[in-house]
Design a protein around this motif. Structure first.
Motif, PDB file in Angstrom:
ATOM      1  N   TYR A  54       0.827  -1.208   0.000  1.00 22.65           N
ATOM      2  CA  TYR A  54       0.000   0.000   0.000  1.00 22.65           C
ATOM      3  C   TYR A  54       0.865   1.263   0.000  1.00 22.65           C
ATOM      4  O   TYR A  54       0.485   2.286  -0.574  1.00 22.65           O
ATOM      5  N   LYS A  55       2.046   1.190   0.594  1.00 18.43           N
ATOM      6  CA  LYS A  55       2.957   2.342   0.538  1.00 18.43           C
ATOM      7  C   LYS A  55       3.499   2.530  -0.877  1.00 18.43           C
ATOM      8  O   LYS A  55       3.703   3.672  -1.328  1.00 18.43           O
ATOM      9  N   ALA A  56       3.725   1.417  -1.575  1.00 21.22           N
ATOM     10  CA  ALA A  56       4.171   1.512  -2.972  1.00 21.22           C
ATOM     11  C   ALA A  56       3.081   2.116  -3.848  1.00 21.22           C
ATOM     12  O   ALA A  56       3.369   2.888  -4.780  1.00 21.22           O
ATOM     13  N   LEU A  57       1.826   1.772  -3.570  1.00 29.14           N
ATOM     14  CA  LEU A  57       0.711   2.376  -4.297  1.00 29.14           C
ATOM     15  C   LEU A  57       0.684   3.888  -4.106  1.00 29.14           C
ATOM     16  O   LEU A  57       0.509   4.652  -5.062  1.00 29.14           O
ATOM     17  N   ALA A  58       0.838   4.324  -2.865  1.00 25.50           N
ATOM     18  CA  ALA A  58       0.837   5.758  -2.574  1.00 25.50           C
ATOM     19  C   ALA A  58       1.994   6.449  -3.286  1.00 25.50           C
ATOM     20  O   ALA A  58       1.829   7.547  -3.847  1.00 25.50           O
ATOM     21  N   LYS A  59       3.163   5.825  -3.293  1.00 21.73           N
ATOM     22  CA  LYS A  59       4.316   6.409  -3.976  1.00 21.73           C
ATOM     23  C   LYS A  59       4.068   6.515  -5.476  1.00 21.73           C
ATOM     24  O   LYS A  59       4.403   7.539  -6.099  1.00 21.73           O
ATOM     25  N   TYR A  60       3.475   5.490  -6.063  1.00 26.01           N
ATOM     26  CA  TYR A  60       3.182   5.530  -7.491  1.00 26.01           C
ATOM     27  C   TYR A  60       2.258   6.699  -7.824  1.00 26.01           C
ATOM     28  O   TYR A  60       2.503   7.441  -8.787  1.00 26.01           O
ATOM     29  N   LEU A  61       1.200   6.875  -7.049  1.00 27.00           N
ATOM     30  CA  LEU A  61       0.260   7.960  -7.324  1.00 27.00           C
ATOM     31  C   LEU A  61       0.945   9.321  -7.215  1.00 27.00           C
ATOM     32  O   LEU A  61       0.739  10.208  -8.053  1.00 27.00           O
ATOM     33  N   ASP A 104       4.161   9.959  -7.473  1.00 22.48           N
ATOM     34  CA  ASP A 104       5.169  10.106  -8.527  1.00 22.48           C
ATOM     35  C   ASP A 104       4.549  10.417  -9.881  1.00 22.48           C
ATOM     36  O   ASP A 104       5.237  10.889 -10.792  1.00 22.48           O
ATOM     37  N   ASN A 105       3.250  10.135 -10.012  1.00 19.45           N
ATOM     38  CA  ASN A 105       2.578  10.329 -11.295  1.00 19.45           C
ATOM     39  C   ASN A 105       1.539  11.449 -11.247  1.00 19.45           C
ATOM     40  O   ASN A 105       0.528  11.410 -11.948  1.00 19.45           O
ATOM     41  N   GLY A 106       1.795  12.422 -10.390  1.00 21.43           N
ATOM     42  CA  GLY A 106       1.043  13.662 -10.447  1.00 21.43           C
ATOM     43  C   GLY A 106      -0.210  13.756  -9.605  1.00 21.43           C
ATOM     44  O   GLY A 106      -0.936  14.748  -9.708  1.00 21.43           O
ATOM     45  N   LEU A 107      -0.497  12.735  -8.762  1.00 18.91           N
ATOM     46  CA  LEU A 107      -1.683  12.807  -7.909  1.00 18.91           C
ATOM     47  C   LEU A 107      -1.231  12.749  -6.452  1.00 18.91           C
ATOM     48  O   LEU A 107      -0.874  11.689  -5.936  1.00 18.91           O
ATOM     49  N   GLU A 108      -1.222  13.908  -5.788  1.00 16.46           N
ATOM     50  CA  GLU A 108      -0.800  13.952  -4.387  1.00 16.46           C
ATOM     51  C   GLU A 108      -1.848  13.267  -3.521  1.00 16.46           C
ATOM     52  O   GLU A 108      -2.999  13.698  -3.450  1.00 16.46           O
ATOM     53  N   ALA A 109      -1.453  12.192  -2.885  1.00 18.90           N
ATOM     54  CA  ALA A 109      -2.407  11.401  -2.112  1.00 18.90           C
ATOM     55  C   ALA A 109      -1.703  10.705  -0.960  1.00 18.90           C
ATOM     56  O   ALA A 109      -0.529  10.332  -1.056  1.00 18.90           O
ATOM     57  N   ASP A 110      -2.442  10.527   0.121  1.00 14.56           N
ATOM     58  CA  ASP A 110      -1.963   9.800   1.288  1.00 14.56           C
ATOM     59  C   ASP A 110      -2.792   8.523   1.408  1.00 14.56           C
ATOM     60  O   ASP A 110      -4.033   8.573   1.361  1.00 14.56           O
ATOM     61  N   MET A 111      -2.129   7.374   1.525  1.00 11.63           N
ATOM     62  CA  MET A 111      -2.851   6.118   1.722  1.00 11.63           C
ATOM     63  C   MET A 111      -2.622   5.622   3.147  1.00 11.63           C
ATOM     64  O   MET A 111      -1.491   5.657   3.644  1.00 11.63           O
ATOM     65  N   TYR A 112      -3.697   5.181   3.788  1.00 10.35           N
ATOM     66  CA  TYR A 112      -3.578   4.670   5.149  1.00 10.35           C
ATOM     67  C   TYR A 112      -4.680   3.636   5.395  1.00 10.35           C
ATOM     68  O   TYR A 112      -5.739   3.671   4.767  1.00 10.35           O
ATOM     69  N   LYS A 132      -5.340   6.984 -12.979  1.00  9.97           N
ATOM     70  CA  LYS A 132      -3.929   6.800 -12.635  1.00  9.97           C
ATOM     71  C   LYS A 132      -3.586   5.320 -12.469  1.00  9.97           C
ATOM     72  O   LYS A 132      -2.553   4.844 -12.944  1.00  9.97           O
ATOM     73  N   LEU A 133      -4.460   4.579 -11.793  1.00 11.34           N
ATOM     74  CA  LEU A 133      -4.175   3.167 -11.532  1.00 11.34           C
ATOM     75  C   LEU A 133      -4.300   2.318 -12.797  1.00 11.34           C
ATOM     76  O   LEU A 133      -3.480   1.436 -13.048  1.00 11.34           O
TER      77      LEU A 133
END
Length: 429
Positions: free
Chosen positions: A52-59, A61-69, A118-119
């Motif tokens: 899930y941290k890798a998912l947040a990093k991908y988003l 890194d690709n222009g969508l500022e997001a926090d996953m928790y 994005k996904l």
């Protein structure tokens, strides 16, 4: 701190009847070993956290500022396997994907479209992505036969106006700052905003659970380390999120027993309560209770308090208050069931109870089954009867996967107690 001799005497409760000895402590250990088997493993926990941290990093890194928790059971440490038919089923883990900005910066449909775009455009995630009205799901490959899926719920921060209104209503106004809005599909198959607050709920739950964690921390981590030496080099390496208190174990026991019980009901999916109800009721009842309590003493206490709450089915609320006093965890003032969400004062977790009377009816009947299967059974003389009670509570496959043939007597095995399939709407009350 309890006197150690008293603790041992209370735990073992070994009673001789003729030549037969009932070892209550051993039976309790076996039940806990079943729940430990249903909990998420350290390896899977680490894998899910990395994913899930890798998912947040991908988003990001690709222009969508997001926090996953995490939210729900993964956040508060009460995960159990979801499939009662298969003790090796994959885990469903829930996460919030909170983008930068408030709900005023998006429409709910647009927010979903941004995250989905994005996904789905990713070479890594696009082929795995499944779209549902409530979330996006990514299924991950299993490790040693056990896998998991990540459910991604889009979210934005709740706006200031709504937060102000919620603070004025809330008994815990400090929790409201973490409120979010998530897209919810309505009857027209488009989306509207729904207020949610998983971070606030976790803060509330952790504040109640903290003394229970502290009370059992040393014993738990030493036992956990002994069972996981190949993963951790020392007890200090064990993540705090893997600790389990008596309160968390009680919730896990109740959740899995509930899954089995309602699975065996003809109309189980229609009347099954949401798991958030178990989390809130158990935590509220445990609040202020002795944190050095055993899992089974706490389970019995929670069931006892809820059996008192059940009297509201038959008594007018004023008479219930006179007889039993006020129970804030679960009330029926003005004929309406209420289980308040501590992190969202506008969310009554028992709302469906007021629309379908079968839901509270089955809920309180299920609680009686929990007591019979997991409390009363501890003192039955016949080991096969105890085994059958475990199978009623956790399912035959799950029990066998942990205990093998223990407590079995093939020559006089009683039939499992089938959950009564009552006629609609109630059968015989």
């Amino acid at each position: 701190m309890y006197d150690i001799a008293l603790v041992l005497m209370e735990c073992y409760q070994i009673r001789k009847r003729g030549r037969f000895i009932i070892n209550t402590f051993e039976r309790q250990k076996d039940i806990l070993s079943i729940i430990e088997k249903l909990d998420i493993s350290p390896t899977l926990f680490k894998n899910a956290t990395e994913k899930y941290k890798a998912l947040a990093k991908y988003l990001n890194d690709n222009g969508l500022e997001a926090d996953m928790y995490p939210q729900g059971s993964f956040a508060i440490g009460t995960v159990v396997r979801p499939n009662v038919k298969n003790p090796d089923a994959n885990y469903d883990l829930d996460f919030i994907c909170q983008v930068r900005g408030t709900r005023d910066d998006y429409s709910p449909s647009k927010l979903r479209e941004l995250i989905e775009e994005k996904l789905s455009s990713s070479d890594l995630y696009g082929g795995k992505l499944e779209t549902y009205p409530e979330c996006f799901t990514i299924e991950y490959a299993s490790i040693n036969g056990v896998g998991f899926s990540i459910d991604i719920v889009p979210a934005a921060e709740e706006n200031a106006e709504n937060k102000k209104r919620l603070r004025e209503k809330c008994n815990y106004p400090e929790l409201i700052e973490d409120s979010i809005s998530i897209p919810k599909q309505n009857s027209e198959k488009n989306y509207c905003w729904l207020t949610n607050n998983p971070k606030g709920f976790r803060t509330w739950f952790d504040s109640i659970n903290a003394p229970f964690i502290e009370a059992s921390k040393n014993d738990f981590r030493n036992r956990f380390f002994q069972n996981n030496r190949t993963i951790f080099a020392s007890v200090e390496e064990i993540p705090n999120d893997l600790y389990r208190s008596a309160l968390q174990r009680v919730i896990q026991i109740l959740k899995y027993h509930m899954n089995v019980y309602y699975f065996n009901l003809t109309n189980g999916d229609d009347v099954k309560p949401i798991s958030a109800i178990i989390n809130v009721l158990a935590a509220r009842i445990a609040s202020g209770y002795d944190p050095y309590v055993t899992v089974f003493d706490l389970l019995e206490y929670v069931l006892g308090e809820l059996s008192i709450c059940a009297q509201q089915q038959d008594l007018e609320y004023k008479n219930f208050i006179q007889n039993y006093g006020e129970r804030k965890c679960l009330s029926r003032a003005d004929g309406k069931w209420n289980i308040p969400n501590p992190a969202n004062p506008e969310d009554n977790l028992a709302d469906r109870w007021n629309k379908d009377a079968k839901i509270p009816y089955y809920f309180f009947r299920w609680l009686k089954a929990v007591r019979k299967d997991l409390i009363d059974s501890l003192n039955v003389e016949d080991e096969q009867v105890f085994r059958t009670a475990l199978e009623n509570g956790f399912g035959e496959k799950t029990v066998s996967s942990v205990l093998g043939k223990k407590y079995c007597n093939d020559n006089k095995k009683p039939k499992p107690i089938a959950v009564e399939r009552v006629a609609k709407p109630y059968g015989s009350l």
